[in-house]
Structures are given as structure tokens and as C-alpha cells.
Design a protein around this motif. Structure first.
Motif, PDB file in Angstrom:
ATOM      1  N   TRP A  65      36.408 -27.454  89.600  1.00 37.22           N
ATOM      2  CA  TRP A  65      35.117 -28.034  89.208  1.00 37.22           C
ATOM      3  C   TRP A  65      35.402 -29.398  88.589  1.00 37.22           C
ATOM      4  O   TRP A  65      35.890 -29.502  87.464  1.00 37.22           O
ATOM      5  CB  TRP A  65      34.416 -27.114  88.218  1.00 37.22           C
ATOM      6  CG  TRP A  65      33.113 -27.659  87.673  1.00 37.22           C
ATOM      7  CD1 TRP A  65      32.954 -28.437  86.568  1.00 37.22           C
ATOM      8  CD2 TRP A  65      31.812 -27.468  88.205  1.00 37.22           C
ATOM      9  NE1 TRP A  65      31.632 -28.749  86.373  1.00 37.22           N
ATOM     10  CE2 TRP A  65      30.904 -28.157  87.367  1.00 37.22           C
ATOM     11  CE3 TRP A  65      31.316 -26.770  89.313  1.00 37.22           C
ATOM     12  CZ2 TRP A  65      29.530 -28.176  87.598  1.00 37.22           C
ATOM     13  CZ3 TRP A  65      29.954 -26.785  89.550  1.00 37.22           C
ATOM     14  CH2 TRP A  65      29.072 -27.476  88.708  1.00 37.22           C
ATOM     15  N   ASN A  66      35.113 -30.456  89.329  1.00 33.82           N
ATOM     16  CA  ASN A  66      35.345 -31.819  88.848  1.00 33.82           C
ATOM     17  C   ASN A  66      34.284 -32.742  89.443  1.00 33.82           C
ATOM     18  O   ASN A  66      34.538 -33.473  90.394  1.00 33.82           O
ATOM     19  CB  ASN A  66      36.749 -32.281  89.229  1.00 33.82           C
ATOM     20  CG  ASN A  66      37.119 -33.584  88.556  1.00 33.82           C
ATOM     21  OD1 ASN A  66      36.348 -34.148  87.768  1.00 33.82           O
ATOM     22  ND2 ASN A  66      38.306 -34.101  88.850  1.00 33.82           N
ATOM     23  N   LEU A 110      39.231 -25.843  82.376  1.00 34.33           N
ATOM     24  CA  LEU A 110      38.674 -25.525  83.687  1.00 34.33           C
ATOM     25  C   LEU A 110      39.706 -24.936  84.643  1.00 34.33           C
ATOM     26  O   LEU A 110      39.378 -24.617  85.775  1.00 34.33           O
ATOM     27  CB  LEU A 110      38.069 -26.782  84.303  1.00 34.33           C
ATOM     28  CG  LEU A 110      36.678 -27.172  83.769  1.00 34.33           C
ATOM     29  CD1 LEU A 110      36.286 -28.553  84.259  1.00 34.33           C
ATOM     30  CD2 LEU A 110      35.638 -26.139  84.170  1.00 34.33           C
ATOM     31  N   ALA A 111      40.938 -24.807  84.217  1.00 34.29           N
ATOM     32  CA  ALA A 111      41.965 -24.228  85.082  1.00 34.29           C
ATOM     33  C   ALA A 111      41.703 -22.748  85.306  1.00 34.29           C
ATOM     34  O   ALA A 111      41.081 -22.069  84.481  1.00 34.29           O
ATOM     35  CB  ALA A 111      43.345 -24.426  84.455  1.00 34.29           C
ATOM     36  N   TYR A 165      32.932 -28.982  93.373  1.00 32.03           N
ATOM     37  CA  TYR A 165      31.946 -28.099  92.735  1.00 32.03           C
ATOM     38  C   TYR A 165      32.271 -26.632  93.038  1.00 32.03           C
ATOM     39  O   TYR A 165      31.495 -25.928  93.660  1.00 32.03           O
ATOM     40  CB  TYR A 165      30.532 -28.422  93.220  1.00 32.03           C
ATOM     41  CG  TYR A 165      30.057 -29.807  92.853  1.00 32.03           C
ATOM     42  CD1 TYR A 165      29.511 -30.075  91.603  1.00 32.03           C
ATOM     43  CD2 TYR A 165      30.166 -30.855  93.775  1.00 32.03           C
ATOM     44  CE1 TYR A 165      29.071 -31.344  91.273  1.00 32.03           C
ATOM     45  CE2 TYR A 165      29.729 -32.135  93.444  1.00 32.03           C
ATOM     46  CZ  TYR A 165      29.186 -32.368  92.195  1.00 32.03           C
ATOM     47  OH  TYR A 165      28.757 -33.635  91.867  1.00 32.03           O
ATOM     48  N   GLY A 166      33.429 -26.187  92.621  1.00 31.26           N
ATOM     49  CA  GLY A 166      33.805 -24.795  92.808  1.00 31.26           C
ATOM     50  C   GLY A 166      33.728 -24.041  91.489  1.00 31.26           C
ATOM     51  O   GLY A 166      34.274 -24.491  90.478  1.00 31.26           O
ATOM     52  N   ALA A 206      23.777 -28.579  90.866  1.00 30.96           N
ATOM     53  CA  ALA A 206      24.862 -27.593  90.836  1.00 30.96           C
ATOM     54  C   ALA A 206      24.827 -26.782  89.549  1.00 30.96           C
ATOM     55  O   ALA A 206      25.106 -25.579  89.550  1.00 30.96           O
ATOM     56  CB  ALA A 206      26.213 -28.296  90.984  1.00 30.96           C
ATOM     57  N   LEU A 207      24.465 -27.426  88.450  1.00 30.12           N
ATOM     58  CA  LEU A 207      24.348 -26.704  87.177  1.00 30.12           C
ATOM     59  C   LEU A 207      23.193 -25.708  87.226  1.00 30.12           C
ATOM     60  O   LEU A 207      23.284 -24.606  86.658  1.00 30.12           O
ATOM     61  CB  LEU A 207      24.149 -27.691  86.024  1.00 30.12           C
ATOM     62  CG  LEU A 207      25.344 -28.593  85.709  1.00 30.12           C
ATOM     63  CD1 LEU A 207      24.986 -29.609  84.630  1.00 30.12           C
ATOM     64  CD2 LEU A 207      26.545 -27.764  85.275  1.00 30.12           C
TER      65      LEU A 207
END
Length: 294
Positions: free
Chosen positions: A55-56, A230-231, A65-66, A263-264
Motif C-alpha cells: 500500500w503506497n 505497512l510491511a 493499493y494492496g 480506495a479508503l
């Protein structure tokens, strides 16, 4: 009599409209999330959204957007909280309803209600200054803000729900069933384990599911105490970021109408469906047990 009947009709109409209003509000929230969330999939493939772990949105050239890492983090923290909260909650409910003296019960019940009223930001603050450093010291970690800390704090927040509903279910077990068990020679513990808890199992399962729903939708506590990395997490000692924390952190700064914005909303739609599913499951379990179908 006509005046009395009119009053009853007015009261009946009032409560009917109140119920309809709740349904309308719930449907409106879902519709808002659905319409805005679906806009995200005009530019993002569904497979990459759910199956990619990166997600970046601010990446140069091609944003990512994962949400897989956030989904795993959310369930990891929530399941960890349930592992802690369910035994403690059910045990406390059994103690309050079956074993505690009236004086102890009068102390514990208000204390549990007070615990339910503590703001989540206070729980998160305690996680930062107390639980996180303690976890880091015990396990020799460089940072104590991780999934384990989040699980402990969410367990604390889910306990009042689990305890209250489980206690109500245990208290609802007919007194005759317990007396019959005593008459057959069972002691208090045998009666509790073999009669009372099995008879109250529908309420206990409902309490567990509602506690799960309470934990999975929590925002401030996990935002403050889990590290927000986010990892993709591999253990409870890794810092994580949940779906709720991502929405809270990014929605206020994202440009309106952008892919990131929609996306949010898609993440919010996933959370809404998860919470709705948990609540429906709790209701179905309770209904089936009450009808003797399980």
C-alpha cells in the motif's frame, strides 16, 4: 378508551418509525461506502486490491493499493485479542454470576462498566507508556509497539462486552436446572461446567462474536500502539497497521475525488461488511440455539 387506544397507537408508531430510521441510516451508510468504494475499482483491479500486500498511494509513477497486509494485520491483532479476552471474560462472568458474594459483585459490576467507558485514546496512551515498554523489556525488543501490544489493549476493550453479555446468559439459566444437578450429587464446579455453561452457550458465543466485532472496528488504540508499519507481518512482535488505522491516518489529508480517496472508502466498505457479518452471525447463533436447532 378511545383516548387510551390513540396514545397506544401513537407510541407504537413512534417506536416503529424509530426502528425504520435506524434501518435507513444503516442502509445509507452502506450505500455511501459502496458507491464511493466502487469508484476505486475503475482504476484498481479487484485482485490487486485484495491480494497485493503493498500500500503506497504516493509512490512516484505507479501507486500501489494492496490491502492484504492490512487485512492480515487486522485479523492478527483481533484474533490475538480474542485469545486473551474470551477466557478472561467468560471466567469473570462465571465468577460474578455464580461464585462471587453479593458484596464483591457490587464492586465488580460497576468496575466493569467503568472499564467500558474509558476512551480508546486513553487505552492507547497507556499502551504507549506502559504496555509497549514492558513488552519490549520482557521480550528484548527494540520497539514494543507491535501486534502483541495491540492485542492486549484490544482485549481490555473487548472484555466489558464479553463479560456483560456472558453474565446475562449465565444468569438466564433456569434455577431448576442447577438444583437438579445438585440433587444428583454434582458439586458447584461440576454444575457450572456441565450444566450452566452449556445451557448459556448461545449467549456466550454471541458475546464472543460481539467482542470480536468491537475489537475489529477499533481505531485509536491500534493507531497509537501497534507501530503502523505497512510491511506484511510475520509474527506478533512485528509492527502492524490495521485497516481502521489507515483510514484514520490518511482520509483527512487525501485529495477529494482521487483514486486514493475512493480506495479508503473501499477499505471502509470491507470493514463495514466484516462488522455486519459478525453481528449477523451472533444473531443467527443466538436464534438457532434458542430454537434448539444447534
Amino acid at each position: 378508551m378511545n383516548l387510551r387506544k390513540t396514545k397506544e397507537n401513537v407510541i407504537h408508531l413512534f417506536f416503529f418509525l424509530t426502528g425504520i430510521l435506524v434501518i435507513v441510516i444503516l442502509f445509507g451508510i452502506f450505500l455511501m461506502l459502496l458507491l464511493n468504494g466502487l469508484n476505486a475499482f475503475k482504476d484498481i483491479s479487484i485482485s490487486s486490491f485484495f491480494l497485493k500486500a503493498t500500500w503506497n498511494p504516493s509512490a512516484y509513477g505507479k501507486p500501489f493499493y494492496g490491502i492484504l497486509s492490512m487485512v492480515v494485520s487486522t485479523f492478527m491483532v483481533t484474533l490475538g485479542a480474542m485469545i486473551i479476552a474470551v477466557p478472561l471474560g467468560i471466567g469473570t462472568a462465571c465468577y460474578i454470576s455464580e461464585l462471587a458474594s453479593p458484596k464483591v459483585r457490587e464492586i465488580l459490576k460497576p468496575a466493569i462498566e467503568i472499564l467500558a467507558g474509558i476512551p480508546s485514546v486513553v487505552i492507547g496512551f497507556l499502551g504507549i507508556v506502559l504496555v509497549g515498554p514492558l513488552i519490549a523489556k520482557i521480550f528484548n525488543l527494540t520497539c514494543g509497539l507491535n501486534a502483541l501490544t495491540g492485542s492486549i489493549l484490544l482485549a481490555v476493550m473487548a472484555l466489558p462486552t464479553i463479560i456483560s453479555i456472558s453474565e446475562d446468559a449465565i444468569r438466564a439459566v433456569p434455577k431448576e436446572s442447577k438444583e437438579a444437578s445438585f440433587a444428583l450429587g454434582a458439586n458447584r464446579w461440576e454444575t457450572l461446567l456441565r450444566v450452566t455453561i452449556p445451557s448459556a452457550i448461545s449467549g456466550i458465543i454471541s458475546a464472543t462474536l460481539l467482542g470480536f466485532g468491537r475489537a475489529i472496528g477499533e481505531t485509536m488504540t491500534v493507531l497509537m500502539a501497534t507501530g503502523n508499519a505497512l510491511a506484511f507481518p510475520h509474527s506478533f512482535f512485528d509492527s502492524v497497521r490495521t485497516m481502521t488505522a489507515t483510514i484514520a491516518m490518511e482520509l483527512g489529508e487525501v485529495p477529494h475525488g482521487s483514486i486514493h480517496y475512493y480506495a479508503l472508502f473501499a477499505i471502509g466498505m470491507v470493514l463495514f461488511l466484516l462488522s455486519l457479518g459478525v453481528n449477523i452471525a451472533a444473531e443467527l447463533v443466538s436464534t438457532k440455539y434458542q430454537r434448539g436447532k444447534v
